[in-house]
Write a protein that holds these residues in place. Structure first.
Motif, mmCIF file in Angstrom:
data_model
loop_
_atom_site.group_PDB
_atom_site.id
_atom_site.type_symbol
_atom_site.label_atom_id
_atom_site.label_comp_id
_atom_site.label_asym_id
_atom_site.label_seq_id
_atom_site.Cartn_x
_atom_site.Cartn_y
_atom_site.Cartn_z
ATOM 1 N N GLY A 1 0.814 -1.210 0.000
ATOM 2 C CA GLY A 1 0.000 0.000 0.000
ATOM 3 C C GLY A 1 0.844 1.255 0.000
ATOM 4 N N ALA A 2 1.934 1.249 0.777
ATOM 5 C CA ALA A 2 2.819 2.416 0.792
ATOM 6 C C ALA A 2 3.481 2.614 -0.559
ATOM 7 N N THR A 3 3.857 1.517 -1.233
ATOM 8 C CA THR A 3 4.477 1.633 -2.557
ATOM 9 C C THR A 3 3.505 2.222 -3.559
ATOM 10 N N VAL A 4 2.258 1.737 -3.542
ATOM 11 C CA VAL A 4 1.243 2.263 -4.459
ATOM 12 C C VAL A 4 0.974 3.734 -4.173
ATOM 13 N N LEU A 5 0.933 4.087 -2.892
ATOM 14 C CA LEU A 5 0.673 5.485 -2.531
ATOM 15 C C LEU A 5 1.787 6.399 -3.024
ATOM 16 N N ARG A 6 3.034 5.972 -2.835
ATOM 17 C CA ARG A 6 4.149 6.799 -3.314
ATOM 18 C C ARG A 6 4.150 6.905 -4.836
ATOM 19 N N ALA A 7 3.827 5.795 -5.510
ATOM 20 C CA ALA A 7 3.853 5.801 -6.973
ATOM 21 C C ALA A 7 2.749 6.669 -7.565
ATOM 22 N N SER A 8 1.615 6.756 -6.880
ATOM 23 C CA SER A 8 0.482 7.506 -7.427
ATOM 24 C C SER A 8 0.372 8.923 -6.883
ATOM 25 N N ALA A 9 1.248 9.303 -5.965
ATOM 26 C CA ALA A 9 1.124 10.623 -5.343
ATOM 27 C C ALA A 9 1.256 11.742 -6.372
ATOM 28 N N ALA A 10 2.284 11.668 -7.209
ATOM 29 C CA ALA A 10 2.495 12.729 -8.205
ATOM 30 C C ALA A 10 1.334 12.799 -9.185
ATOM 31 N N LEU A 11 0.800 11.634 -9.597
ATOM 32 C CA LEU A 11 -0.325 11.624 -10.530
ATOM 33 C C LEU A 11 -1.568 12.230 -9.897
ATOM 34 N N VAL A 12 -1.819 11.901 -8.643
ATOM 35 C CA VAL A 12 -2.990 12.453 -7.954
ATOM 36 C C VAL A 12 -2.870 13.970 -7.831
ATOM 37 N N VAL A 13 -1.673 14.452 -7.513
ATOM 38 C CA VAL A 13 -1.467 15.901 -7.405
ATOM 39 C C VAL A 13 -1.700 16.563 -8.759
ATOM 40 N N PHE A 14 -1.194 15.954 -9.833
ATOM 41 C CA PHE A 14 -1.380 16.526 -11.169
ATOM 42 C C PHE A 14 -2.855 16.590 -11.535
ATOM 43 N N LEU A 15 -3.600 15.513 -11.290
ATOM 44 C CA LEU A 15 -5.024 15.495 -11.634
ATOM 45 C C LEU A 15 -5.810 16.490 -10.786
ATOM 46 N N ALA A 16 -5.440 16.596 -9.518
ATOM 47 C CA ALA A 16 -6.120 17.576 -8.660
ATOM 48 C C ALA A 16 -5.840 19.004 -9.136
ATOM 49 N N LEU A 17 -4.611 19.267 -9.522
ATOM 50 C CA LEU A 17 -4.268 20.600 -10.036
ATOM 51 C C LEU A 17 -5.016 20.891 -11.325
ATOM 52 N N TRP A 18 -5.155 19.878 -12.176
ATOM 53 C CA TRP A 18 -5.905 20.050 -13.418
ATOM 54 C C TRP A 18 -7.361 20.406 -13.125
#
Length: 298
Positions: free
Chosen positions: A51-68
């Motif tokens: 779960g921690a690995t998935v969270l770290r891997a998707s953090a940047a993508l989630v931030v990008f989508l939220a910013l969009w």
């Protein structure tokens, strides 16, 4: 009168025919429960690490989508030219339901698959020959080196002039773009095979075809698939560019068409589709690679 005294055991002493210490009746069950508990804790730790690995891997993508999503709504970007993500996804869902996206994806994938298949079918044997036979490398190496440094899109006008604006030119540009990554990775894979494995196979009397099938190809497969994955991604990108220049169908044509008609959400929906197709193709090739290289985990 004499009496026979019977010796008495001290209180708590064990009888002669009984063991001094007896296992409690629940000891075996306690051991099993301890093992099960340890396994459960180990599974929990692995789950938390995953779960921690998935969270770290998707953090940047989630931030990008939220910013969009947020930027057009708070005035950081013009919503006319950059609609919120929710608007793009809603448009994408509508295009998916009415079949517009499916038709464009099918056209582009058919072209990309045709060019990619031809490139792999030619590049892998050529890479095996160049990587294994010095004479083939001497004759073919300079020729391929010349064209390897010429970008595929730079030759797009040549392909259009020679082959026309139909399907042939688009498939040909995909073949050209995919050929060199697969060729170079195959050459590298063959040349980096462990020489000890080759000498051992020759000492066992393997013929050249058997040597290729049992030693060279299995050892080179991981490196070859690196080039194949790069070629698959490149095939889609180059094809999209070619479809933007001259086509009547396909994702590249659809993006250009919606841009000219100022259908901005539809344009972004086409771009999102390209990203999803690229991720899907790469994931499929990763699964194929893992299946072909199961021996590495053995």
């Amino acid at each position: 009168m004499s009496t026979t005294e019977t010796p008495t055991r001290p209180a708590g002493a064990a009888a002669p025919d009984q063991p001094a210490f007896a296992d409690p009746p629940t000891l075996g069950r306690r051991s099993a429960l301890a093992v099960a508990g340890e396994r459960g804790r180990g599974a929990g730790r692995r789950l938390r690490r995953a779960g921690a690995t998935v969270l770290r891997a998707s953090a940047a993508l989630v931030v990008f989508l939220a910013l969009w999503e947020v930027a057009p709504r708070v005035g950081l970007a013009d919503p006319v030219f950059l609609p919120p993500l929710s608007t793009v996804l809603s448009t994408f869902a509508g295009l998916l339901v009415d079949g517009t996206i499916g038709a464009q994806v099918g056209t582009s994938l058919a072209r990309a698959a045709a060019g990619f298949t031809i490139a792999v079918a030619v590049a892998v044997p050529a890479g095996l020959a160049i990587g294994w036979y010095a004479r083939a490398a001497q004759y073919l190496g300079p020729f391929f080196e010349l064209f390897r440094n010429t970008a595929a899109l730079a030759l797009l006008p040549v392909f259009v002039l020679v082959l026309g604006i139909g399907e042939t030119s688009k498939i040909a540009i995909v073949v050209y773009a995919c050929f060199f990554p697969v060729l170079l990775s195959t050459i590298t894979g063959v040349r980096t095979v462990d020489p000890l494995l080759v000498r051992s196979a020759r000492s066992l009397g393997l013929s050249s075809p058997a040597l290729f099938a049992k030693v060279v190809l299995p050892s080179a497969v991981p490196t070859v698939f690196t080039g194949i994955r790069m070629a698959a991604t490149g095939s889609i990108l180059v094809l999209i560019a070619a479809e933007m220049v001259g086509a009547k169908a396909g994702l590249g044509f659809y993006i250009t068409y919606t841009q000219f008609n100022f259908q901005i959400p539809e344009m972004y929906a086409g771009i999102v589709t390209i990203a999803l197709v690229g991720v899907g193709v790469n994931g499929l090739l990763v699964l194929v690679e893992r299946r072909l290289t199961r021996w590495r985990a053995a």
